[in-house]
Scaffold this motif. Structure first.
Motif, PDB file in Angstrom:
ATOM      1  N   THR A  82     -15.905  19.689  -6.012  1.00 51.75           N
ATOM      2  CA  THR A  82     -15.088  18.844  -5.145  1.00 51.75           C
ATOM      3  C   THR A  82     -14.353  17.329  -5.908  1.00 51.75           C
ATOM      4  OG1 THR A  82     -16.164  19.353  -3.239  1.00 51.75           O
ATOM      5  CG2 THR A  82     -14.931  17.304  -3.009  1.00 51.75           C
ATOM      6  N   GLN A  83     -15.295  17.176  -6.902  1.00 51.69           N
ATOM      7  CA  GLN A  83     -15.011  15.904  -7.265  1.00 51.69           C
ATOM      8  C   GLN A  83     -13.915  16.296  -8.632  1.00 51.69           C
ATOM      9  OE1 GLN A  83     -16.084  12.534  -6.640  1.00 51.69           O
ATOM     10  NE2 GLN A  83     -14.165  12.227  -7.889  1.00 51.69           N
ATOM     11  N   ALA A  84     -14.281  17.423  -9.216  1.00 52.50           N
ATOM     12  CA  ALA A  84     -13.319  17.859 -10.243  1.00 52.50           C
ATOM     13  C   ALA A  84     -11.824  18.128  -9.702  1.00 52.50           C
ATOM     14  CB  ALA A  84     -13.756  19.164 -10.903  1.00 52.50           C
ATOM     15  N   ALA A  85     -11.971  18.764  -8.444  1.00 49.16           N
ATOM     16  CA  ALA A  85     -10.722  18.841  -7.764  1.00 49.16           C
ATOM     17  C   ALA A  85      -9.997  17.438  -7.604  1.00 49.16           C
ATOM     18  CB  ALA A  85     -10.637  19.613  -6.488  1.00 49.16           C
ATOM     19  N   LEU A  86     -10.707  16.338  -7.104  1.00 43.60           N
ATOM     20  CA  LEU A  86     -10.061  14.980  -6.644  1.00 43.60           C
ATOM     21  C   LEU A  86      -9.391  14.421  -7.959  1.00 43.60           C
ATOM     22  CD1 LEU A  86     -13.000  13.969  -4.416  1.00 43.60           C
ATOM     23  CD2 LEU A  86     -10.556  14.082  -3.689  1.00 43.60           C
ATOM     24  N   ASP A  87     -10.304  14.778  -9.217  1.00 39.74           N
ATOM     25  CA  ASP A  87      -9.772  14.276 -10.202  1.00 39.74           C
ATOM     26  C   ASP A  87      -9.029  14.742 -10.904  1.00 39.74           C
ATOM     27  OD1 ASP A  87     -11.913  12.290  -9.805  1.00 39.74           O
ATOM     28  OD2 ASP A  87     -13.201  12.674 -11.471  1.00 39.74           O
ATOM     29  N   GLY A  88      -8.326  16.019 -10.537  1.00 48.23           N
ATOM     30  CA  GLY A  88      -7.259  16.739 -11.249  1.00 48.23           C
ATOM     31  C   GLY A  88      -7.887  17.675 -12.241  1.00 48.23           C
TER      32      GLY A  88
END
Length: 353
Positions: free
Chosen positions: A310-316
């Motif tokens: 999820t954090q990887a997605a949030l950070d692009g």
């Protein structure tokens, strides 16, 4: 040392094989079956044995009759709370609940039924017998039961442990050996791609390379195997910066020179020699959530895995880059975490203003 599993999980002796070859086949089964699978086999064999005893007052047959396995599917394809007390399927379920083998009269999840059938099928193969689950009517009933009981997939963790949540948990880790260990577990479990509990506790000191730590703050990890990779096929994983420093600090404080990387700690703050259990990871997380003031049940250990993606997605971060660490085999599976983030940021959701 590998423990020999009970006889039902091993290939049946074959007269066509010599004693030496039979021993080699048995050894192959033991080495080639993960410990988690053996535990699932044990639970499932106990369940289906108890089910048939309660339903038909009989022991399992090898091979099992098609009518019996069809009854098994039908008994687990409906909500028995709506059935009258004299219903044979309900009476069987009540008996299993009394034995602690079934939780309720509700229709089990399709995945639970599929796993028990898969174990039952595996036992037939181990005995070199034809499976009743290959019969057309049985296969069709399985498909219908799966569709009839379909439900939205429940998340394995109530919330993903994203970076801000992780930082809150890390703030509860002060200076004791237990704190150092828990900090290293949380940071390694999150930053190395969202490791599963068994992968964290399965690490040995020999699986950690510190050759590049002094120069680059980089630690390399070698996982023996994962849920989606076989022994020898798992690529090396990397820890950098704070996560690498936390792990090295634990190794120094815990005086871990060889053997299990993560271990229990006594009340006197003494590091023990044995391996930390997978269940202990859940208890550690529960303890840290409580210290952080978060609600009981806020997240499970899978939250480290879902939180990383999820954090990887949030950070692009590109999904392919995240998958190189998470070791997801399916893009579709990893994409679910990205979709949960992307849909909230999609401009189309603001068309009405």
């Amino acid at each position: 040392m590998l423990m020999k599993p009970p006889a039902p999980y091993l290939p049946v002796p074959s007269p066509a094989l010599s004693a030496e070859d039979q021993a080699a086949l048995t050894d192959l089964y033991i080495r080639g079956t993960p410990a988690n699978t053996l535990r699932a086999y044990e639970r499932d064999l106990l369940y289906v044995t108890a089910w048939k005893a309660a339903r038909f007052d009989a022991a399992l047959d090898w091979p099992e009759a098609e009518a019996t396995v069809l009854a098994f599917i039908l008994d687990h394809a409906r909500n028995l709370g709506d059935a009258p007390p004299e219903d044979s399927a309900r009476q069987t379920a009540d008996a299993l609940i009394a034995q602690g083998l079934r939780k309720s009269l509700a229709c089990p999840a399709p995945s639970t039924l599929d796993r028990r059938i898969a174990s039952w099928l595996a036992f037939h193969r181990m005995k070199n017998l034809a499976s009743p689950f290959d019969a057309p009517q049985v296969k069709q009933a399985r498909a219908k039961a799966r569709r009839a009981a379909a439900r939205p997939p429940a998340p394995k963790s109530a919330h993903p442990i994203t970076r801000d949540v992780l930082e809150t948990l890390l703030a509860t880790c002060r200076g004791s050996r237990r704190d150092c260990r828990d900090r290293a577990i949380l940071m390694l479990g999150w930053a190395s791609g969202g490791r599963r509990r068994s992968e964290i506790t399965g690490l040995m000191r020999e699986d950690v390379s510190l050759k590049e730590f002094d120069k680059r703050d980089v630690v390399w990890l070698s996982l023996l195997e994962t849920k989606t990779t076989l022994k020898g096929d798992t690529p090396r994983l990397v820890l950098k910066g704070r996560a690498a420093q936390a792990l090295v600090h634990w190794i120094e404080v815990g005086e871990i020179s060889n053997g299990p990387l993560f271990r229990p700690i006594s009340k006197a703050d003494r590091v023990l020699k044995r391996r930390l259990s997978s269940d202990a990871v859940a208890q550690i997380l529960k303890h840290r959530l409580k210290l952080a003031g978060l609600p009981d049940g806020y997240a499970s250990p899978h939250g480290l895995r879902s939180g990383f993606l999820t954090q990887a997605a949030l950070d692009g971060a590109p999904i392919q880059a995240a998958m190189r660490l998470s070791l997801h085999r399916s893009v579709a599976q990893a994409q679910k975490y990205y979709d949960d983030v992307d849909i909230a940021e999609n401009p189309a959701t603001d068309l009405l203003g």
